[in-house]
Write a protein that holds these residues in place. Structure first.
Motif, PDB file in Angstrom:
ATOM      1  N   ILE A 257       0.864  -1.185   0.000  1.00 28.75           N
ATOM      2  CA  ILE A 257       0.000   0.000   0.000  1.00 28.75           C
ATOM      3  C   ILE A 257       0.895   1.227   0.000  1.00 28.75           C
ATOM      4  N   ILE A 258       0.650   2.133  -0.909  1.00 28.12           N
ATOM      5  CA  ILE A 258       1.500   3.319  -1.049  1.00 28.12           C
ATOM      6  C   ILE A 258       0.714   4.587  -0.726  1.00 28.12           C
ATOM      7  N   ASP A 259       1.439   5.591  -0.225  1.00 29.65           N
ATOM      8  CA  ASP A 259       0.798   6.867   0.090  1.00 29.65           C
ATOM      9  C   ASP A 259       0.896   7.806  -1.107  1.00 29.65           C
ATOM     10  N   ASN A 260       0.531   9.056  -0.903  1.00 24.85           N
ATOM     11  CA  ASN A 260       0.520  10.025  -2.003  1.00 24.85           C
ATOM     12  C   ASN A 260       1.911  10.322  -2.553  1.00 24.85           C
ATOM     13  N   ASP A 261       2.947  10.059  -1.749  1.00 24.65           N
ATOM     14  CA  ASP A 261       4.330  10.282  -2.199  1.00 24.65           C
ATOM     15  C   ASP A 261       4.959   9.009  -2.767  1.00 24.65           C
ATOM     16  N   GLN A 262       4.107   8.009  -3.036  1.00 24.36           N
ATOM     17  CA  GLN A 262       4.573   6.734  -3.584  1.00 24.36           C
ATOM     18  C   GLN A 262       5.533   5.999  -2.644  1.00 24.36           C
ATOM     19  N   ARG A 263       5.350   6.226  -1.352  1.00 23.84           N
ATOM     20  CA  ARG A 263       6.162   5.547  -0.355  1.00 23.84           C
ATOM     21  C   ARG A 263       5.328   4.461   0.317  1.00 23.84           C
ATOM     22  N   LEU A 264       6.003   3.393   0.728  1.00 22.33           N
ATOM     23  CA  LEU A 264       5.330   2.261   1.367  1.00 22.33           C
ATOM     24  C   LEU A 264       4.687   2.697   2.680  1.00 22.33           C
TER      25      LEU A 264
END
Length: 281
Positions: A257-264
């Motif tokens: 699952i990734i956040d808006n900054d494409q981080r895990l």
């Protein structure tokens, strides 16, 4: 929705007597996570990837397999099956009539059912695994296997030195790159030692025994060499049935699952997805 409507009827199984190597070949060829063990058409056990990875030196199926595995009836509901799999932490249920094996119901079969029910609940509400582990991409595979065993997870996301998600590794990948190592070791069984006052050199009996050891080993390579790099990920506001459909089409058991900054930010596992079959709104 009943087990008999979703189960696999042409079940891949192994018969007693069989060896670990027979099962390993099946797991590598098919990508499945476990196989029932039968005697004739009677179910007597089940052996999984975990059994092989966690007991690297054991070669006998009778000692590797779980005896008297959990089973389910053909007329059981998928909700019942999902609850058993979730609560008992198993990934497959042999479907039996009496003790005769007639099918196999897996987590992936239940994920296919979730994809059809049009459940629009967002995964962040109750389906996300809050405890998430990750591994650096330079970690050696034997260490990866041990970490996954200790963490009791089937897969882990891989991060680079910049904390960016670069891949994912699963038990399926570990089995795919595993190899059988054969070794010969020697034991010296003596009836006396130099520390024994009663032992005379002239009458000491020395018995040297050589015996073979065959075990499953992971190559000493960094995880980045074998990880899956084309990662299917989802945002935390994705709908549960849409996620199930992505898992089914991508033939994956988990998605980062990734956040808006494409981080895990977490992991969604198939075992979490199937709870939608018995958890109410």
């Amino acid at each position: 929705m009943l087990a008999k409507d979703y189960m696999t009827k042409d079940v891949v199984s192994v018969e007693i007597p069989s060896s670990r190597d027979d099962v390993l070949r099946i797991l590598k060829r098919t990508g499945i996570s476990g196989v029932p063990v039968v005697k004739g058409d009677q179910l007597i056990g089940i052996v999984t990837r975990k059994d092989i990875l966690h007991n690297a030196e054991e070669n006998q199926i009778a000692l590797l397999m779980s005896h008297e595995p959990l089973t389910i009836r053909p007329d059981a509901t998928l909700a019942e099956a999902a609850e058993v799999m979730t609560n008992c932490n198993v990934r497959r249920l042999p479907v039996v009539e009496g003790n005769k094996l007639v099918g196999l119901l897996s987590v992936s079969d239940l994920v296919s059912a979730v994809a059809k029910i049009n459940d629009k609940r967002e995964i962040r509400d109750r389906f996300v695994d809050k405890q998430t582990f990750a591994i650096w991409e330079e970690t050696p595979l034997p260490v990866v296997g041990r970490i996954m065993e200790l963490a009791e997870v089937d897969a882990m996301p891989i991060l680079n030195s910049e904390n960016k998600l670069t891949g994912i590794i699963s038990e399926r990948d570990l089995i795919r790159c595993s190899r059988i190592e054969d070794d010969v070791q020697t034991s010296d069984f003596s009836t006396g030692t130099d520390d024994d006052e009663w032992t005379w050199e002239s009458i000491r009996d020395n018995h040297t025994i050589s015996y073979g050891i065959s075990k499953v080993e992971l190559p000493n390579r960094p995880v980045k060499d074998v990880m899956v790099t084309k990662v299917i990920s989802v945002p935390n506001n994705a709908e549960i049935s849409d996620c199930a459909l992505k898992m089914k089409r991508g033939r994956v058991d988990q998605m980062p699952i990734i956040d808006n900054d494409q981080r895990l930010s977490g992991m969604l596992f198939d075992r979490d997805v199937i709870t939608a079959l018995y958890e109410a709104e």
